[in-house]
Design an enzyme around this catalytic site. Structure first.
Site, PDB file in Angstrom:
ATOM      1  N   TRP A   1      -2.078   5.720 -13.274  1.00  0.00           N
ATOM      2  CA  TRP A   1      -1.004   6.153 -12.316  1.00  0.00           C
ATOM      3  C   TRP A   1       0.098   5.002 -12.071  1.00  0.00           C
ATOM      4  O   TRP A   1       1.216   5.456 -12.264  1.00  0.00           O
ATOM      5  CB  TRP A   1      -1.445   6.557 -10.930  1.00  0.00           C
ATOM      6  CG  TRP A   1      -2.702   7.651 -11.110  1.00  0.00           C
ATOM      7  CD1 TRP A   1      -3.798   7.472 -11.053  1.00  0.00           C
ATOM      8  CD2 TRP A   1      -2.519   8.835 -11.675  1.00  0.00           C
ATOM      9  NE1 TRP A   1      -4.695   8.709 -11.100  1.00  0.00           N
ATOM     10  CE2 TRP A   1      -3.681   9.567 -11.679  1.00  0.00           C
ATOM     11  CE3 TRP A   1      -1.106   9.774 -11.917  1.00  0.00           C
ATOM     12  CZ2 TRP A   1      -3.602  10.915 -11.920  1.00  0.00           C
ATOM     13  CZ3 TRP A   1      -1.354  10.869 -12.293  1.00  0.00           C
ATOM     14  CH2 TRP A   1      -2.477  11.614 -12.259  1.00  0.00           C
TER      15      TRP A   1
ATOM     16  N   ASP B   1       2.844   3.344  -3.780  1.00  0.00           N
ATOM     17  CA  ASP B   1       2.078   4.691  -4.091  1.00  0.00           C
ATOM     18  C   ASP B   1       0.834   4.479  -3.243  1.00  0.00           C
ATOM     19  O   ASP B   1      -0.244   3.810  -3.913  1.00  0.00           O
ATOM     20  CB  ASP B   1       1.703   4.965  -5.614  1.00  0.00           C
ATOM     21  CG  ASP B   1       0.792   6.222  -5.865  1.00  0.00           C
ATOM     22  OD1 ASP B   1       0.495   6.726  -4.890  1.00  0.00           O
ATOM     23  OD2 ASP B   1       0.741   6.480  -7.073  1.00  0.00           O
TER      24      ASP B   1
ATOM     25  N   LYS C   1      -5.807  13.572  -1.081  1.00  0.00           N
ATOM     26  CA  LYS C   1      -7.127  12.746  -1.065  1.00  0.00           C
ATOM     27  C   LYS C   1      -7.412  12.413   0.436  1.00  0.00           C
ATOM     28  O   LYS C   1      -8.546  12.866   0.915  1.00  0.00           O
ATOM     29  CB  LYS C   1      -6.769  11.472  -1.858  1.00  0.00           C
ATOM     30  CG  LYS C   1      -6.587  11.630  -3.327  1.00  0.00           C
ATOM     31  CD  LYS C   1      -5.687  11.004  -4.231  1.00  0.00           C
ATOM     32  CE  LYS C   1      -5.550  11.446  -5.503  1.00  0.00           C
ATOM     33  NZ  LYS C   1      -6.574  11.904  -6.476  1.00  0.00           N
TER      34      LYS C   1
END
Lengths: 358, 358
Positions: free
Chosen positions: A105, A172, A196
């Site tokens: 990511w 992030d 999440k």
């Protein structure tokens, strides 16, 4: 359905929500409070929705100790859009930014930034399959911000300490947001897909500090401009997702806030890593010092055993333990809403499975 | 809650959903089928979610008679993002595009396009406060696509016929999508925020024809590239919103499909406009030939009466009748899921209110 069993959910995302939250959603259907309609059917300009956003913002401010210099945005686009939106706003023409590449990511975030300008990789653990968090790069920062990924969902690593740099950090935090306190002062912007730790898929929370916001490029396409969203409710937000986030935030406060949830998460992770390390049958994939408290990744002696492990675990009511398709192995995601009881069940199954196959 | 009454919902969006759909959502909490978790907590790579997307696409193809040359995307960003994304993809360097400006949303679409390139206003009804749909402009098209807004939510106008032009149409169908059949062949791309006719806020459906897609600019930021989303499930979609959309699509098929729903919508609109026109007390704001079947806008003799009308209507269980804040007046949004019974109740209230105040 009420009569179908809820199982132990280790999904990496969308992940488990607190059962109390899911039950409350059910309770508020088909009519939300006195609205005459469900929460899916009310205007985003209504008092009901305004109250939900305000309650969410207030809870976030309390949880994080966040002052009014921080804007709180609820955007509908997913964290992947932030990979583009951050540099579009903050990678100024002629300027540079630094990216720490610690997982797939983080790498995607860098790739999107590099489309727009000079985005340097200041450090990377790609050569070691992203199994650790690089250090020692902090003094080499030359850009106007440093982008990093606080927790790496796929390979199971996490920054234990916030990087110490002289420029604003952009984080992030999708897979560990609100799993522990955050050092806000080091950051200019923090973003997190909700799915999440804090809600269902469909909303990304963006925290942006006012002075950092002031440094963005202008003009920008309206929907891509953080300033537009900070100034007012610009377009229809993902009402239902924000509604669930609000419940999760209040649940989190009920659990004692971020210091308390950190302790709970630390305990769950210590139990699971302890079991992994107890024998040679299971092997953790991340460097011990950088192990994630959220995504616990490990291998078994062979891919065949891993496949059987995932299948048999499912039969024992332990869901979604298969590692990310890019790396294989096993991944147990133990976010805030994953109860300690689920971790204990998993450990018991690991004991059973090793006894049978070890 | 089960014991709180559902009222007559005329909200312009997020709008009413079919009660059957809302009840089914409730029924599938806290556990979705045999998933062991709610639909909010399952992976977007799971068989359960894959089946939901496939079922949604199949239903859309059946409803619209849409062949495999059309890609169907479920994006998380809201229709306002399409105002930017369409020209970013299709307004090629050195090229032009034409925009028909028939309302505040159409105008915003043009504004965002004009940031990126030569976006011409080929026709506009702004000079007449967006009370009609311009015609006679079709031969003046010179760009590579024409963007139009099939239904104008704020001022209550709607294209009765699809514009006849020689280039692909790009349609913002947010507020009348699936309220009637669509002439697909004229279009290159159609987009719709779900929160009016087909689901909750949080997902935008994009239909894009393969040959039109092939004409887009390259390269593009991944999240902004329709081709990336057409090729595969690129990032976490808004799972819950797609889940509800799937239910609405199947409900729509159960109602007989688009020709049947058009007839039902035509009947509802005819009843309401008939009541407006029956006396001089209520005055429709849109040109009669261009009246929307979705958003019925009208005025009362004075703003004071309008305010009282909205307030008393709410006490009678008729919700969200206040006109858009930019234009005032009354707006009754009677989307697919608004039952004829709600329209009849509104008409009865209009009779009562006129008798008292006329």
């Amino acid at each position: 359905m009420e009569d179908s069993p809820r199982l132990h959910n280790f999904c990496a995302g969308p992940g488990a929500l607190p059962l109390e939250v899911v039950r409350q959603v059910r309770h508020e259907l088909p009519v939300y409070k006195n609205a005459g309609a469900s929460v899916m059917e009310i205007s985003h300009r209504s008092d009901h929705y305004t109250a939900l956003e305000e309650s969410s913002r207030a809870a976030l401010r309390r949880l994080l100790g966040m002052g009014s210099e921080w804007h709180i945005l609820f955007l509908g686009c997913g964290a992947s859009m932030q990979f583009h939106q951050v540099p579009l706003n903050f990678l100024v023409p002629g300027g540079t930014a630094d990216y720490v590449v610690t997982g797939i990511w983080a790498k995607k975030a860098h790739t999107e930034a590099a489309r727009l300008g000079a985005a340097h990789v200041v450090a990377s653990s790609e050569g070691a399959s992203f199994t650790y968090i690089p250090t020692g790069w902090e003094d080499q920062v030359t850009g106007s911000y440093v982008h990093y990924t606080s927790n790496n969902t796929v390979c199971g690593t996490q920054y234990i300490e916030t990087p110490g740099v002289k420029v604003p950090l952009v984080c992030d935090a999708s897979s560990d947001f609100l799993s522990r306190p955050i050092d806000l002062d080091s950051h200019g912007l923090i973003y997190a897909g909700a799915q999440k730790n804090i809600g269902p898929a469909g909303v990304t929370v963006v925290l942006v500090r006012d002075d950092f916001l002031g440094m963005r490029n202008q003009p920008l396409p309206s929907m891509m401009d953080y300033g537009v969203h900070a100034a007012k409710l610009f377009n229809t937000p993902p009402v239902f997702a924000v509604y669930v986030v609000e419940k999760v935030l209040r649940w989190l406060e009920g659990r004692g806030g971020l210091e308390a949830i950190r302790q709970q998460n630390t305990e769950k992770a210590a139990l699971l890593y302890g079991r992994i390390d107890a024998t040679g049958f299971y092997r953790g994939t991340a460097r011990k010092a950088d192990r994630s408290m959220m995504n616990v990744t490990f291998r078994l002696p062979t891919p065949e055993l891993e496949k059987r492990f995932v299948g048999e675990a499912e039969q024992h009511g332990l869901l979604a333990l298969k590692g990310h398709r890019s790396v294989g192995g096993i991944r147990a995601s133990i976010y805030n809403a994953c109860p300690k009881g689920s971790v204990l069940e998993l450990i018991e199954f690991m004991n059973y499975f090793e006894a049978k196959n070890g």
